[in-house]
Design a protein around this motif. Structure first.
Motif, PDB file in Angstrom:
ATOM      1  N   ASP A  96     -57.874  -4.103 132.975  1.00 64.38           N
ATOM      2  CA  ASP A  96     -56.832  -3.753 132.008  1.00 64.38           C
ATOM      3  C   ASP A  96     -57.286  -3.916 130.565  1.00 64.38           C
ATOM      4  O   ASP A  96     -56.450  -3.918 129.648  1.00 64.38           O
ATOM      5  CB  ASP A  96     -55.579  -4.604 132.251  1.00 64.38           C
ATOM      6  CG  ASP A  96     -54.864  -4.218 133.531  1.00 64.38           C
ATOM      7  OD1 ASP A  96     -54.342  -5.125 134.202  1.00 64.38           O
ATOM      8  OD2 ASP A  96     -54.832  -3.015 133.868  1.00 64.38           O
ATOM      9  N   ALA A  97     -58.583  -4.044 130.339  1.00 63.37           N
ATOM     10  CA  ALA A  97     -59.090  -4.229 128.973  1.00 63.37           C
ATOM     11  C   ALA A  97     -58.594  -3.108 128.061  1.00 63.37           C
ATOM     12  O   ALA A  97     -58.651  -1.930 128.423  1.00 63.37           O
ATOM     13  CB  ALA A  97     -60.613  -4.270 128.974  1.00 63.37           C
ATOM     14  N   GLY A  98     -58.058  -3.496 126.921  1.00 68.43           N
ATOM     15  CA  GLY A  98     -57.589  -2.535 125.940  1.00 68.43           C
ATOM     16  C   GLY A  98     -56.174  -2.038 126.140  1.00 68.43           C
ATOM     17  O   GLY A  98     -55.612  -1.380 125.267  1.00 68.43           O
ATOM     18  N   LYS A  99     -55.565  -2.355 127.271  1.00 66.40           N
ATOM     19  CA  LYS A  99     -54.186  -1.922 127.535  1.00 66.40           C
ATOM     20  C   LYS A  99     -53.233  -2.792 126.716  1.00 66.40           C
ATOM     21  O   LYS A  99     -53.349  -4.010 126.693  1.00 66.40           O
ATOM     22  CB  LYS A  99     -53.885  -2.078 129.028  1.00 66.40           C
ATOM     23  CG  LYS A  99     -52.503  -1.632 129.432  1.00 66.40           C
ATOM     24  CD  LYS A  99     -52.316  -1.793 130.940  1.00 66.40           C
ATOM     25  CE  LYS A  99     -50.916  -1.393 131.348  1.00 66.40           C
ATOM     26  NZ  LYS A  99     -50.723  -1.598 132.800  1.00 66.40           N
ATOM     27  N   VAL A 100     -52.281  -2.165 126.036  1.00 64.61           N
ATOM     28  CA  VAL A 100     -51.291  -2.895 125.239  1.00 64.61           C
ATOM     29  C   VAL A 100     -50.080  -3.177 126.123  1.00 64.61           C
ATOM     30  O   VAL A 100     -49.459  -2.256 126.642  1.00 64.61           O
ATOM     31  CB  VAL A 100     -50.877  -2.086 123.992  1.00 64.61           C
ATOM     32  CG1 VAL A 100     -49.823  -2.836 123.189  1.00 64.61           C
ATOM     33  CG2 VAL A 100     -52.094  -1.761 123.125  1.00 64.61           C
ATOM     34  N   ILE A 101     -49.764  -4.466 126.286  1.00 66.00           N
ATOM     35  CA  ILE A 101     -48.671  -4.875 127.173  1.00 66.00           C
ATOM     36  C   ILE A 101     -47.609  -5.611 126.342  1.00 66.00           C
ATOM     37  O   ILE A 101     -47.907  -6.621 125.707  1.00 66.00           O
ATOM     38  CB  ILE A 101     -49.190  -5.806 128.288  1.00 66.00           C
ATOM     39  CG1 ILE A 101     -50.289  -5.103 129.088  1.00 66.00           C
ATOM     40  CG2 ILE A 101     -48.041  -6.271 129.179  1.00 66.00           C
ATOM     41  CD1 ILE A 101     -51.095  -6.026 129.971  1.00 66.00           C
ATOM     42  N   ARG A 102     -46.387  -5.090 126.353  1.00 71.27           N
ATOM     43  CA  ARG A 102     -45.281  -5.766 125.662  1.00 71.27           C
ATOM     44  C   ARG A 102     -44.831  -6.934 126.524  1.00 71.27           C
ATOM     45  O   ARG A 102     -44.510  -6.771 127.693  1.00 71.27           O
ATOM     46  CB  ARG A 102     -44.125  -4.815 125.423  1.00 71.27           C
ATOM     47  CG  ARG A 102     -43.002  -5.429 124.592  1.00 71.27           C
ATOM     48  CD  ARG A 102     -41.806  -4.493 124.455  1.00 71.27           C
ATOM     49  NE  ARG A 102     -42.171  -3.251 123.826  1.00 71.27           N
ATOM     50  CZ  ARG A 102     -41.661  -2.796 122.682  1.00 71.27           C
ATOM     51  NH1 ARG A 102     -40.740  -3.492 122.061  1.00 71.27           N
ATOM     52  NH2 ARG A 102     -42.050  -1.650 122.189  1.00 71.27           N
ATOM     53  N   VAL A 103     -44.773  -8.123 125.928  1.00 65.29           N
ATOM     54  CA  VAL A 103     -44.440  -9.343 126.661  1.00 65.29           C
ATOM     55  C   VAL A 103     -43.017  -9.800 126.364  1.00 65.29           C
ATOM     56  O   VAL A 103     -42.308 -10.244 127.253  1.00 65.29           O
ATOM     57  CB  VAL A 103     -45.443 -10.465 126.318  1.00 65.29           C
ATOM     58  CG1 VAL A 103     -45.056 -11.776 126.974  1.00 65.29           C
ATOM     59  CG2 VAL A 103     -46.851 -10.048 126.705  1.00 65.29           C
ATOM     60  N   ALA A 104     -42.601  -9.715 125.121  1.00 74.34           N
ATOM     61  CA  ALA A 104     -41.274 -10.184 124.723  1.00 74.34           C
ATOM     62  C   ALA A 104     -40.788  -9.352 123.540  1.00 74.34           C
ATOM     63  O   ALA A 104     -41.586  -8.839 122.758  1.00 74.34           O
ATOM     64  CB  ALA A 104     -41.323 -11.665 124.332  1.00 74.34           C
ATOM     65  N   THR A 105     -39.483  -9.244 123.429  1.00 72.35           N
ATOM     66  CA  THR A 105     -38.866  -8.502 122.329  1.00 72.35           C
ATOM     67  C   THR A 105     -38.060  -9.469 121.472  1.00 72.35           C
ATOM     68  O   THR A 105     -37.357 -10.331 121.996  1.00 72.35           O
ATOM     69  CB  THR A 105     -37.949  -7.399 122.886  1.00 72.35           C
ATOM     70  OG1 THR A 105     -38.743  -6.525 123.693  1.00 72.35           O
ATOM     71  CG2 THR A 105     -37.307  -6.597 121.774  1.00 72.35           C
ATOM     72  N   ALA A 106     -38.171  -9.302 120.166  1.00 67.88           N
ATOM     73  CA  ALA A 106     -37.455 -10.172 119.223  1.00 67.88           C
ATOM     74  C   ALA A 106     -35.973  -9.798 119.183  1.00 67.88           C
ATOM     75  O   ALA A 106     -35.592  -8.666 119.503  1.00 67.88           O
ATOM     76  CB  ALA A 106     -38.052 -10.021 117.827  1.00 67.88           C
ATOM     77  N   PRO A 107     -35.128 -10.736 118.751  1.00 69.73           N
ATOM     78  CA  PRO A 107     -33.718 -10.400 118.530  1.00 69.73           C
ATOM     79  C   PRO A 107     -33.588  -9.312 117.454  1.00 69.73           C
ATOM     80  O   PRO A 107     -34.518  -9.084 116.668  1.00 69.73           O
ATOM     81  CB  PRO A 107     -33.115 -11.719 118.037  1.00 69.73           C
ATOM     82  CG  PRO A 107     -34.054 -12.777 118.467  1.00 69.73           C
ATOM     83  CD  PRO A 107     -35.411 -12.132 118.474  1.00 69.73           C
ATOM     84  N   ARG A 108     -32.459  -8.691 117.381  1.00 68.73           N
ATOM     85  CA  ARG A 108     -32.222  -7.619 116.415  1.00 68.73           C
ATOM     86  C   ARG A 108     -32.495  -8.099 114.979  1.00 68.73           C
ATOM     87  O   ARG A 108     -32.092  -9.190 114.597  1.00 68.73           O
ATOM     88  CB  ARG A 108     -30.792  -7.128 116.528  1.00 68.73           C
ATOM     89  CG  ARG A 108     -30.549  -5.943 115.642  1.00 68.73           C
ATOM     90  CD  ARG A 108     -29.429  -5.118 116.158  1.00 68.73           C
ATOM     91  NE  ARG A 108     -29.242  -4.011 115.240  1.00 68.73           N
ATOM     92  CZ  ARG A 108     -29.304  -2.744 115.594  1.00 68.73           C
ATOM     93  NH1 ARG A 108     -29.518  -2.427 116.829  1.00 68.73           N
ATOM     94  NH2 ARG A 108     -29.132  -1.805 114.705  1.00 68.73           N
ATOM     95  N   ASP A 109     -33.193  -7.287 114.232  1.00 68.50           N
ATOM     96  CA  ASP A 109     -33.569  -7.500 112.826  1.00 68.50           C
ATOM     97  C   ASP A 109     -34.665  -8.551 112.646  1.00 68.50           C
ATOM     98  O   ASP A 109     -35.159  -8.740 111.536  1.00 68.50           O
ATOM     99  CB  ASP A 109     -32.385  -7.919 111.945  1.00 68.50           C
ATOM    100  CG  ASP A 109     -31.235  -6.935 111.933  1.00 68.50           C
ATOM    101  OD1 ASP A 109     -31.459  -5.751 112.252  1.00 68.50           O
ATOM    102  OD2 ASP A 109     -30.118  -7.352 111.593  1.00 68.50           O
ATOM    103  N   ALA A 110     -35.055  -9.266 113.677  1.00 67.71           N
ATOM    104  CA  ALA A 110     -36.003 -10.384 113.546  1.00 67.71           C
ATOM    105  C   ALA A 110     -37.443  -9.936 113.740  1.00 67.71           C
ATOM    106  O   ALA A 110     -37.729  -8.834 114.199  1.00 67.71           O
ATOM    107  CB  ALA A 110     -35.675 -11.464 114.576  1.00 67.71           C
TER     108      ALA A 110
END
Length: 177
Positions: A96-110
């Motif tokens: 998976d080298a180079g793959k961008v993985i979203r782990v967590a999302t910030a609260p709105r506006d943060a």
């Protein structure tokens, strides 16, 4: 060395990039180097406005994004498809080298800032800055994070633990064995 270039809106670069700088022959005291874009922000990569960078114990790159609260989730901006700021990991080795993985999302506006790992690599600490910063009326905030009794958004430091953090810190060691 990796450098986050959050964006350069006056030059039409709305999504930024991560720059990789390598010293000649890997020597820390080299007088010459080469630089290249490691990852460009945009819809193809799945992130926009890279900001804080950190490495885990095995060299995976962790990144937070910093889209302006005044532009996030707005129809007339190039940021709509990205939703809120987030935490990402980019494995640097293995399948998976180079793959961008979203782990967590910030609260709105943060935005999430200052990623830092505990010495054993099992906990990732993050600051949550200015959730609900676009609030105009406290009786109707854009975010109520962290969801306490007064429903007023507040900054905080959070700790992320669990299987993903531990897996990422062991992944490369297992693949090389």
């Amino acid at each position: 060395m990796f450098v986050s270039l959050t964006n350069n809106k006056p030059k039409g670069d709305y999504h930024g990039s991560i720059l990789k700088i390598e010293e000649k022959d890997g020597a820390f005291d080299a007088l010459t180097f080469k630089a290249e874009t490691y990852k460009a922000g945009g819809e193809a990569s799945g992130f926009s406005c890279p900001d804080n960078l950190a490495f885990d114990l095995v060299g995976n790159l962790w990144m937070t994004s910093d889209m302006s609260g005044s532009a996030m989730n707005k129809v007339d901006t190039p940021y709509l498809s990205f939703k809120n700021n987030s935490l990402f990991v980019i494995p640097r080795y293995g399948k998976d080298a180079g793959k961008v993985i979203r782990v967590a999302t910030a609260p709105r506006d943060a935005e999430l800032t200052g990623p830092w790992f505990s010495p054993d690599g099992k906990t990732l600490f993050l600051s949550v800055q200015h959730p609900g910063e676009q609030t105009k009326d406290l009786s109707n905030p854009t975010s109520t994070w962290p969801f306490d009794k007064d429903n007023i958004p507040k900054p905080a430091v959070v700790a992320i633990t669990g299987d993903l953090i531990e897996k990422m810190n062991k992944l490369n060691l297992l693949e090389e064995a």
